[in-house]
Enzyme design. Structure first.
Site, PDB file in Angstrom:
ATOM      1  N   THR A  46      10.093  -6.565   2.318  1.00  0.00           N
ATOM      2  CA  THR A  46       8.998  -5.609   2.458  1.00  0.00           C
ATOM      3  C   THR A  46       9.504  -4.246   1.989  1.00  0.00           C
ATOM      4  O   THR A  46      10.660  -4.104   1.582  1.00  0.00           O
ATOM      5  CB  THR A  46       8.530  -5.509   3.919  1.00  0.00           C
ATOM      6  OG1 THR A  46       9.530  -4.826   4.694  1.00  0.00           O
ATOM      7  CG2 THR A  46       8.286  -6.894   4.509  1.00  0.00           C
ATOM      8  N   CYS A  47       8.643  -3.221   2.104  1.00  0.00           N
ATOM      9  CA  CYS A  47       9.071  -1.890   1.675  1.00  0.00           C
ATOM     10  C   CYS A  47      10.164  -1.335   2.579  1.00  0.00           C
ATOM     11  O   CYS A  47      10.925  -0.446   2.167  1.00  0.00           O
ATOM     12  CB  CYS A  47       7.883  -0.933   1.649  1.00  0.00           C
ATOM     13  SG  CYS A  47       7.021  -0.789   3.228  1.00  0.00           S
ATOM     14  N   ALA A 195     -12.689  11.170  -0.215  1.00  0.00           N
ATOM     15  CA  ALA A 195     -11.392  11.351  -0.877  1.00  0.00           C
ATOM     16  C   ALA A 195     -10.560  10.081  -0.737  1.00  0.00           C
ATOM     17  O   ALA A 195     -10.577   9.412   0.300  1.00  0.00           O
ATOM     18  CB  ALA A 195     -10.623  12.558  -0.351  1.00  0.00           C
ATOM     19  N   ASN A 200      -6.130   8.571   3.490  1.00  0.00           N
ATOM     20  CA  ASN A 200      -7.386   7.820   3.599  1.00  0.00           C
ATOM     21  C   ASN A 200      -7.221   6.381   3.123  1.00  0.00           C
ATOM     22  O   ASN A 200      -7.933   5.483   3.586  1.00  0.00           O
ATOM     23  CB  ASN A 200      -8.490   8.525   2.803  1.00  0.00           C
ATOM     24  CG  ASN A 200      -9.590   9.051   3.708  1.00  0.00           C
ATOM     25  OD1 ASN A 200      -9.529   8.912   4.919  1.00  0.00           O
ATOM     26  ND2 ASN A 200     -10.606   9.660   3.111  1.00  0.00           N
TER      27      ASN A 200
END
Length: 438
Positions: A46-47, A195, A200
């Site tokens: 994973t990251c 946005a 977001n």
């Protein structure tokens, strides 16, 4: 079962090294190569971590000087070679755990206790995917699949029986939690993103995962909005759901507010994008159906007076941060209970592993005895066919069988007497002396 894990995570290695050690398109190739030096492998990438869980060969030898087995050393060296890196350069950042320490680590990772965000649930799904990929590539090996199922069951138990993952500790998770508290049937809701920046985007992933029926993305850059829309479409596809996603210019925001049941705004604008008047008009058009509005922007995107409407639930970034801070403290307290539970579950799994090993060894021992009996019986039958005295043949068969039956137990008694406590010796001799009594 000899288990080991070799890896790096967000606590031991910088992001630059984690990127170099991550596995993507080369995962299947890596699993194929690991077959030569392990009896099974699962690669979790994973990251925040790259970890190789391996079932080591039964003949693995422990190196007291290096404090790791020769088999684990081979996996570590293979990782450096496979990634084209110098082992001496990456060794200080790698951790290697074996046997019960490796099992304890795996359970902690699967339960979210080792994550950057304590108790986050995504890692368990990522491990499931890693196991599935290893299975598809033929990399699980004998017995290793059983262990992964125990890990999954243990992680589920920790999350079910403790509060380590119960409360929202990210803005995205907190927003999604608010949606479920205010609305029913997410599939009938419209979610508007004002946005499409990174903040977001994270909120969108959490809220969209609830199964929103429609999503509106209002953004200045059409390209960024399209990229986010593609991500959300892929999420829905993976979950076998359909979603309608509409892209609108930020300049047309006011015309679409009335469509939105949930709004998350984080634009970075210096002026409010959603005004009191815009929301008043939207509520009238909605016939005062409730709206959840989350303002993550600093300065604010939504005028604070919007919160005065009876049908609007308005949360600022500070509101959510206060909630998150309290929830994180609850998770930390729950983590203490979860750690104790993990320790007990490790012991339970080890006990089951010992039972599994004993069952396999008993089966092998019985088969060996059966094979030896067949050889002796065939010899006896051949002698009888040749006309040898039947009584002598039977006596010889009985004598040879007795020698066979008593040889291994005699060695066991001598070994126990030299290496074990008196009560262990008594237990062994008592069991053997009563083995053939009626």
């Amino acid at each position: 079962m000899k288990l080991a894990v070799v890896g790096v995570n967000h606590k031991t290695a910088p992001v630059e090294l984690r990127e170099k050690l991550s596995f993507g398109q080369d995962l299947s190739c890596a699993i194929d190569e690991l077959k030569a030096i392990t009896d099974g492998s699962v690669i979790v990438s994973t990251c925040n971590r790259s970890e190789i869980y391996v079932k080591l060969p039964d003949d693995a030898v422990y190196d007291d000087e290096l404090e790791i087995s020769d088999a684990a050393q081979r996996v570590r060296a293979w990782l450096a070679q496979f990634k084209g890196l110098n082992l001496d350069d990456i060794a200080p950042f790698l951790y290697i755990y074996e046997d019960n320490r490796a099992l304890n680590h795996w359970l902690r990772v699967a339960a979210g206790l080792d994550s950057m965000i304590l108790g986050e649930p995504q890692i368990l799904g990522q491990i499931r995917q890693a196991v599935a990929q290893s299975r598809e590539s033929g990399g699980m090996g004998r017995g290793f699949d059983w262990l992964t199922q125990q890990v999954f069951a243990a992680a589920r138990a920790v999350r079910r029986d403790t509060k380590v993952g119960a409360q929202a500790v990210t803005l995205g998770f907190a927003t999604a939690k608010l949606v479920t508290q205010i609305f029913d049937e997410p599939s009938r809701l419209t979610f508007m993103l004002v946005a499409a920046g990174e903040m977001n985007r994270l909120v969108a992933h959490n809220v969209a995962a609830l199964g929103m029926g429609r999503i509106i993305i209002a953004n200045r850059s059409k390209e960024r909005a399209e990229n986010l829309a593609a991500e959300l479409h892929e999420m829905a596809k993976a979950a076998n759901r359909s979603v309608q996603i509409d892209l609108v210019p930020l300049t047309e925001l006011g015309a679409h507010i009335a469509d939105a049941d949930v709004i998350s705004s984080c634009s970075g604008s210096m002026d409010a994008l959603i005004t009191h008047g815009m929301v008043k008009a939207a509520l009238k058009a909605r016939r005062h159906r409730p709206m959840l509005m989350v303002d993550l922007a600093v300065p604010r995107d939504i005028e604070p007076s919007v919160g005065s409407f009876d049908d609007v639930y308005l949360y600022s970034v500070d509101d959510l941060q206060h909630v998150i801070a309290g929830n994180l403290e609850e998770r930390k307290q729950a983590a203490v209970e979860a750690e104790l539970m993990v320790s007990q579950l490790v012991l339970d799994i080890e006990h089951q592993m010992h039972v599994q090993t004993a069952r396999t060894q008993i089966t092998a021992y019985r088969q060996t005895a059966e094979n030896h009996k067949e050889r002796l019986l065939n010899t006896a039958l051949a002698r009888l066919s040749d006309g040898d005295d039947a009584a002598e043949v039977v006596k010889e068969l009985a004598r040879t069988l007795t020698q066979t039956l008593t040889h291994a137990p005699s060695k066991l008694i001598r070994h126990t007497a030299q290496n074990s406590e008196a009560d262990v010796l008594e237990m062994v001799t008592h069991a053997l002396n009563h083995a053939y009594r009626d």
